[in-house]
Scaffold this motif. Structure first.
Motif, PDB file in Angstrom:
ATOM      1  N   ALA A 188       0.151  13.038  13.197  1.00 49.96           N
ATOM      2  CA  ALA A 188       1.199  13.322  12.208  1.00 49.96           C
ATOM      3  C   ALA A 188       2.237  12.226  12.163  1.00 49.96           C
ATOM      4  CB  ALA A 188       1.857  14.673  12.484  1.00 49.96           C
ATOM      5  N   ILE A 189       1.792  10.989  12.376  1.00 51.11           N
ATOM      6  CA  ILE A 189       2.689   9.839  12.250  1.00 51.11           C
ATOM      7  C   ILE A 189       2.459   9.284  10.865  1.00 51.11           C
ATOM      8  CG2 ILE A 189       3.394   7.659  13.258  1.00 51.11           C
ATOM      9  CD1 ILE A 189       2.019   8.508  15.822  1.00 51.11           C
ATOM     10  N   ASN A 190       3.295   9.686   9.922  1.00 50.46           N
ATOM     11  CA  ASN A 190       3.024   9.404   8.522  1.00 50.46           C
ATOM     12  C   ASN A 190       3.840   8.227   8.023  1.00 50.46           C
ATOM     13  OD1 ASN A 190       1.265  11.757   7.602  1.00 50.46           O
ATOM     14  ND2 ASN A 190       2.943  12.766   8.706  1.00 50.46           N
ATOM     15  N   VAL A 191       3.243   7.440   7.170  1.00 52.60           N
ATOM     16  CA  VAL A 191       3.890   6.274   6.585  1.00 52.60           C
ATOM     17  C   VAL A 191       3.989   6.483   5.092  1.00 52.60           C
ATOM     18  CG1 VAL A 191       3.769   3.787   6.308  1.00 52.60           C
ATOM     19  CG2 VAL A 191       2.940   4.835   8.407  1.00 52.60           C
ATOM     20  N   ILE A 192       5.151   6.205   4.538  1.00 51.64           N
ATOM     21  CA  ILE A 192       5.392   6.436   3.123  1.00 51.64           C
ATOM     22  C   ILE A 192       5.343   5.113   2.375  1.00 51.64           C
ATOM     23  CG2 ILE A 192       7.001   7.469   1.485  1.00 51.64           C
ATOM     24  CD1 ILE A 192       5.892   9.345   3.637  1.00 51.64           C
ATOM     25  N   ASP A 193       4.577   5.050   1.299  1.00 51.96           N
ATOM     26  CA  ASP A 193       4.583   3.848   0.466  1.00 51.96           C
ATOM     27  C   ASP A 193       5.954   3.679  -0.156  1.00 51.96           C
ATOM     28  OD1 ASP A 193       1.959   3.399   1.013  1.00 51.96           O
ATOM     29  OD2 ASP A 193       1.208   4.417  -0.791  1.00 51.96           O
ATOM     30  N   GLU A 252      -2.973  13.527   4.668  1.00 45.81           N
ATOM     31  CA  GLU A 252      -2.768  12.362   5.524  1.00 45.81           C
ATOM     32  C   GLU A 252      -3.635  12.445   6.783  1.00 45.81           C
ATOM     33  OE1 GLU A 252      -0.321  10.050   3.304  1.00 45.81           O
ATOM     34  OE2 GLU A 252      -0.718   9.609   5.398  1.00 45.81           O
ATOM     35  N   LEU A 253      -4.047  13.667   7.153  1.00 47.88           N
ATOM     36  CA  LEU A 253      -4.802  13.861   8.381  1.00 47.88           C
ATOM     37  C   LEU A 253      -6.297  13.761   8.113  1.00 47.88           C
ATOM     38  CD1 LEU A 253      -2.761  16.875   9.729  1.00 47.88           C
ATOM     39  CD2 LEU A 253      -2.491  14.479  10.326  1.00 47.88           C
ATOM     40  N   VAL A 254      -7.038  13.357   9.146  1.00 53.01           N
ATOM     41  CA  VAL A 254      -8.493  13.211   9.036  1.00 53.01           C
ATOM     42  C   VAL A 254      -9.134  13.908  10.226  1.00 53.01           C
ATOM     43  CG1 VAL A 254     -10.399  11.568   9.130  1.00 53.01           C
ATOM     44  CG2 VAL A 254      -8.408  11.064   7.720  1.00 53.01           C
ATOM     45  N   GLY A 255     -10.240  14.611   9.973  1.00 58.08           N
ATOM     46  CA  GLY A 255     -11.015  15.195  11.050  1.00 58.08           C
ATOM     47  C   GLY A 255     -10.401  16.408  11.694  1.00 58.08           C
ATOM     48  N   ILE A 256      -9.461  17.045  11.013  1.00 64.33           N
ATOM     49  CA  ILE A 256      -8.746  18.150  11.631  1.00 64.33           C
ATOM     50  C   ILE A 256      -9.143  19.509  11.062  1.00 64.33           C
ATOM     51  CG2 ILE A 256      -6.742  18.322  10.089  1.00 64.33           C
ATOM     52  CD1 ILE A 256      -5.003  18.436  12.621  1.00 64.33           C
ATOM     53  N   ASP A 257      -9.766  19.527   9.899  1.00 68.96           N
ATOM     54  CA  ASP A 257     -10.014  20.794   9.200  1.00 68.96           C
ATOM     55  C   ASP A 257     -10.849  21.770  10.016  1.00 68.96           C
ATOM     56  OD1 ASP A 257     -10.226  19.302   5.876  1.00 68.96           O
ATOM     57  OD2 ASP A 257      -8.519  19.821   7.133  1.00 68.96           O
ATOM     58  N   GLN A 258     -12.007  21.315  10.481  1.00 68.18           N
ATOM     59  CA  GLN A 258     -12.895  22.246  11.188  1.00 68.18           C
ATOM     60  C   GLN A 258     -12.314  22.685  12.528  1.00 68.18           C
ATOM     61  OE1 GLN A 258     -15.679  23.639   9.743  1.00 68.18           O
ATOM     62  NE2 GLN A 258     -15.375  25.018  11.490  1.00 68.18           N
ATOM     63  N   PRO A 259     -11.792  21.751  13.363  1.00 69.60           N
ATOM     64  CA  PRO A 259     -11.162  22.200  14.615  1.00 69.60           C
ATOM     65  C   PRO A 259     -10.018  23.189  14.376  1.00 69.60           C
ATOM     66  CG  PRO A 259     -11.523  19.840  14.675  1.00 69.60           C
ATOM     67  CD  PRO A 259     -11.836  20.278  13.278  1.00 69.60           C
ATOM     68  N   ARG A 260      -9.226  22.950  13.331  1.00 68.01           N
ATOM     69  CA  ARG A 260      -8.125  23.857  13.038  1.00 68.01           C
ATOM     70  C   ARG A 260      -8.643  25.253  12.688  1.00 68.01           C
ATOM     71  NH1 ARG A 260      -5.031  22.012   8.016  1.00 68.01           N
ATOM     72  NH2 ARG A 260      -7.060  22.566   7.158  1.00 68.01           N
ATOM     73  N   GLU A 261      -9.658  25.306  11.848  1.00 65.82           N
ATOM     74  CA  GLU A 261     -10.205  26.614  11.467  1.00 65.82           C
ATOM     75  C   GLU A 261     -10.842  27.310  12.670  1.00 65.82           C
ATOM     76  OE1 GLU A 261      -8.429  26.351   8.201  1.00 65.82           O
ATOM     77  OE2 GLU A 261      -9.678  28.124   8.564  1.00 65.82           O
ATOM     78  N   ASP A 262     -11.485  26.556  13.534  1.00 65.80           N
ATOM     79  CA  ASP A 262     -12.081  27.140  14.733  1.00 65.80           C
ATOM     80  C   ASP A 262     -11.013  27.809  15.603  1.00 65.80           C
ATOM     81  OD1 ASP A 262     -14.524  26.176  13.918  1.00 65.80           O
ATOM     82  OD2 ASP A 262     -14.502  24.427  15.248  1.00 65.80           O
ATOM     83  N   LEU A 263      -9.906  27.111  15.792  1.00 69.62           N
ATOM     84  CA  LEU A 263      -8.854  27.652  16.660  1.00 69.62           C
ATOM     85  C   LEU A 263      -8.147  28.836  16.001  1.00 69.62           C
ATOM     86  CD1 LEU A 263      -7.284  24.408  18.187  1.00 69.62           C
ATOM     87  CD2 LEU A 263      -8.738  26.095  19.319  1.00 69.62           C
TER      88      LEU A 263
END
Length: 786
Positions: free
Chosen positions: A3-8, A34-45
């Protein structure tokens, strides 16, 4: 993943100002895309948490440092479904040097705070068993969720597990840890271990592309950089923190040679002192080495604070300025330049935003624990700062900045003659007594932060600190300043917030370099008070302090001359005035007109029946962003309609008549509106198309209010609070069309009103689209999910 986000931000001739404005606005709209690869782990938890199983379940998320365990669990913890399922929530960072009494107090504080309940008496003096018993009693009839983040050792769980009862309500505990043994040991209770994996190559490339090519149209990798980029992603080994950091760094590189140079360095950089962190720290070290010299000093300041410590944005900025880190830029104040430095560190993924204000501005920040390790490592190498954590700590013979963490070591055998800054965290009486006797040795001291120290009297020894620029006595028990304060003629920041100082001595007038003066404490009772804070009485002549930028809060009392003198403080950006009389209104308006840089203004009348007379203000500050008026108004001042930059508006005890809020509805940038005892009308009718950018609406104690109409207005409203509006007959008309509304909070509202909004109520269909709907009983201080 972190969650270290950079704004254009684009380019502009006014780069600093544009960066600040863009960040304040864009921070409101950071998306999970902005996040990648988090959807499935989040739903699992989430599935593991939100189940019908009534037993207490412990879920341990296990993986090496840098995989994004904390970010994943944070997204689960903040999920609206999870928030609605549990009625008690707490997030605790355990760390290696945990103290379980501190953890238990923190859990209790969060639980009671979320439910708006007063903390138990003597909680600060309770020992471990008492705290544990108090927590168990509190939780015995509640469904709770607790996150224990960054648990390193098995004994941490062994100490804490008995505090959380298996009460049969389906409570959950989430643990993040790098140690698989910790995860396994916690499974003596029902639960499971969730192994968090590195990103697969495709998702690693996607995350890298989002960061590294964000300034390129379409976010597509240029052909000439493809081979280098693929190799860099491979070197990062699927570690999100490494990918985000190096991608953010490369986004600032414009040529193939710059990319090649960083790529080659990436292949050879190692952090030999900590082999377990080599895959990540070698990249973080490159990020540090790439910082401009001045940003290195700003970044290393985080080494002074304890690990996982959250630092207020404005505090950090003031410290940097006091240390002389900020290089002035033409036409910009040091504060703006310092904020641009902080934003640069955020853009480079070296610093994380910990908290935003509701209106979007960064409130506080922190660094990830691994980046904190880098800061400590480089700080030690460069003798930037010295930290005393344990007794008999080895220290450099020439200490520049001294930070004492929960340590009572005697300083008499330590060389202090070169110390520029002194910070004390977790001070005790013995430690402060030792330090007090050493002040004559701090000949070069510029920064002294004694926040929360056990001080009841202003030490006369402070007068020896002739180079002092920054003095914080925040949240100490000091009641009076001695005249020796006048000797600190280099002082720029004086922080007395949370003390009991009610009057400043004449010696304060000698501090001609003073830029920030904070001196007030808040009312802490349960019931709302007209005087929500107590300011300080200033001596005549305060107008001489022409460099003042912040003055909060001045207690005007019956001193008309003080109000007139304010007109000499033309550099003020933030001003708070209390106990104003009607007849002083014209003088105050005359003074305010001279403050062209004023960003925030708060004024309070001396009594609830004393009118705030502000109508003579003909030319309000053009950049005003925050306005708080406390006291009766005959009508809204005419000049309010011209405040095109106003973001926050708070009206209290204003007694405005029906239909008088029209000037506020067309303000183009108003994000937050609070009305407390401020409106006497029966109907609050928001015009169609009004309040276009409003995101937070707070209606409190509007005793005559029967109807609220928001049909066609407030399209961006996200949070609505209704408190103690006892005559309100129905849900706001048009609330069903507020599709961006995420939270509805009702405090101390009549049962007949609340019943209409429950699932079986006649108006539930109007609010069912709102994810979070809660009603609070102020008498019993509990809440219910609607």
């Amino acid at each position: 993943m972190y969650a270290i986000n950079v704004i254009d931000e684009g380019t502009s001739s006014n780069a600093v100002r544009d960066r600040l404005h863009n960040r304040h606005v864009a921070s409101l709209f950071i998306e999970e895309a902005e996040l990648v690869g988090i959807d499935q782990p989040r739903e699992d938890l989430i599935k593991l948490l939100v189940t019908a199983e009534d037993k207490l379940k412990v879920i341990s998320v296990v993986g090496m440092g840098g995989l994004g365990k904390t970010t994943l669990v944070r997204k689960v913890y903040d999920n609206e479904k999870v928030k609605g399922w549990f009625n008690c929530h707490a997030w605790i960072t355990v760390t290696q040097s945990f103290t379980y009494e501190v953890i238990l107090r923190s859990v209790l504080t969060q639980f009671y705070g979320v439910r708006n309940e007063p903390l138990p008496e003597r909680i600060d003096t309770m020992e471990g068993i008492q705290l544990m018993e108090t927590l168990r009693v509190f939780l015995q009839d509640k469904r709770y969720v607790v996150v224990l983040d960054d648990m390193w050792h098995i004994n941490a769980w062994e100490c804490l597990k008995y505090a959380f009862p298996n009460n049969g309500y389906g409570s959950r505990i989430l643990i993040t840890t790098r140690n698989l043994d910790v995860g396994i040991s916690s499974q003596e209770t029902s639960g499971c271990v969730y192994n968090h994996k590195p990103l697969p190559p495709a998702e690693a490339w996607s995350l890298f592309s989002k960061k590294a090519f964000r300034n390129i149209p379409g976010g597509v990798c240029p052909p000439e950089l493809k081979a280098l980029s693929e190799n860099i992603v491979k070197i990062c080994e699927g570690l999100p923190l490494a990918i985000v950091t190096i991608g953010g760094l490369l986004s600032k590189k414009g040529t193939f040679l710059e990319w090649k140079r960083l790529h080659d360095g990436l292949l050879h950089s190692m952090l030999a002192n900590n082999p377990n962190l080599q895959p990540i720290t070698r990249i973080l070290l490159l990020s540090y080495n790439d910082l401009p010299h001045i940003l290195k000093s700003c970044f290393l300041y985080f080494s002074i604070f304890p690990k996982d410590h959250t630092v207020k944005r404005i505090t950090l900025i003031r410290l940097w300025i006091s240390e002389g880190f900020i290089e002035s830029e033409k036409g910009e104040t040091p504060e703006n330049v310092a904020e641009s430095y902080l934003n640069d560190l955020i853009d480079r993924s070296m610093v994380q935003v910990a908290e935003h204000y509701d209106h979007g501005r960064v409130r506080s920040c922190r660094v990830h624990d691994l980046i904190h390790a880098i800061a400590r490592l480089k700080s030690k190498e460069e003798n930037f700062s010295t930290t005393l954590v344990t007794r008999n700590s080895q220290v450099h013979e020439r200490i520049r900045r001294l930070s004492i963490h929960n340590n009572d070591e005697d300083l008499k055998d330590i060389s202090l003659s070169h110390v520029r800054a002194l910070f004390i965290f977790g001070a005790n009486s013995l430690l402060f007594s030792s330090i007090r006797n050493q002040f004559h040795r701090f000949r070069l001291l510029k920064v002294l932060d004694l926040q929360g120290a056990p001080i009841e009297k202003f030490p006369i020894e402070f007068g020896k600190l002739l180079h002092l620029r920054y003095l914080s006595l925040r949240n100490t028990k000091i009641r009076k300043l001695s005249k020796s304060i006048g000797k600190l003629q280099n002082l720029e920041i004086l922080d007395l917030k949370g003390t009991y100082v009610s009057e400043l001595p004449k010696g304060i007038l000698k501090l001609r370099k003073l830029r920030h003066l904070l001196a007030y404490h808040y009312y802490t009772g349960r019931l709302p008070s007209f005087y929500y804070s107590n300011g300080v009485k200033l001596p005549e002549g305060i107008g001489r302090l022409k460099k003042l930028q912040k003055l909060t809060y001045l207690a005007a009392n019956e001193d008309s001359n003080i109000v007139k003198e304010l007109g000499n403080l033309t550099k003020l950006k933030r001003l708070g005035v209390m106990k104003l009389r009607s007849k002083d209104g014209a003088n105050l308006c005359s003074s305010i007109e001279k403050m062209k840089s004023l960003l925030s203004f708060s004024v309070q009348s001396i009594r609830t029946d004393e009118i705030l007379d502000l109508k003579s203000l003909s030319s309000p500050p053009p950049v005003l962003q925050g306005l708080s008026l406390r006291g009766p108004l005959q009508t809204l001042p005419h000049w309010i309609s011209s405040l095109n930059n106003l973001v926050r508006m708070r009206l209290r005890w204003s007694r405005l008549k029906e239909g008088s809020l029209g000037p506020l509805q067309s303000l183009p940038n108003l994000v937050e509106l609070t009305l407390i005892h401020a409106y006497d009308g029966f109907k609050l009718h928001c015009q169609r198309g009004g309040f276009k950018k409003l995101q937070i609406l707070d209606l409190e104690q509007l005793m005559n209010l029967k109807f609220v109409i928001v049909e066609g207005a407030m399209p961006n409203l996200r949070k609505m609070y209704i408190r103690g509006c006892l005559q309100l007959k129905a849900a706001p008309l048009g609330i069903n069309r507020l599709m961006n509304l995420k939270e509805l909070h009702l405090f101390d509202m009549p049962d007949v009103f609340v019943q209409r909004l429950r699932k079986n109520g006649v108006e539930y269909s109007k609010v069912k689209h709102i994810p979070i709907k809660r009603t609070y009983d102020n008498e019993d201080t509990i809440y219910e999910e609607l």
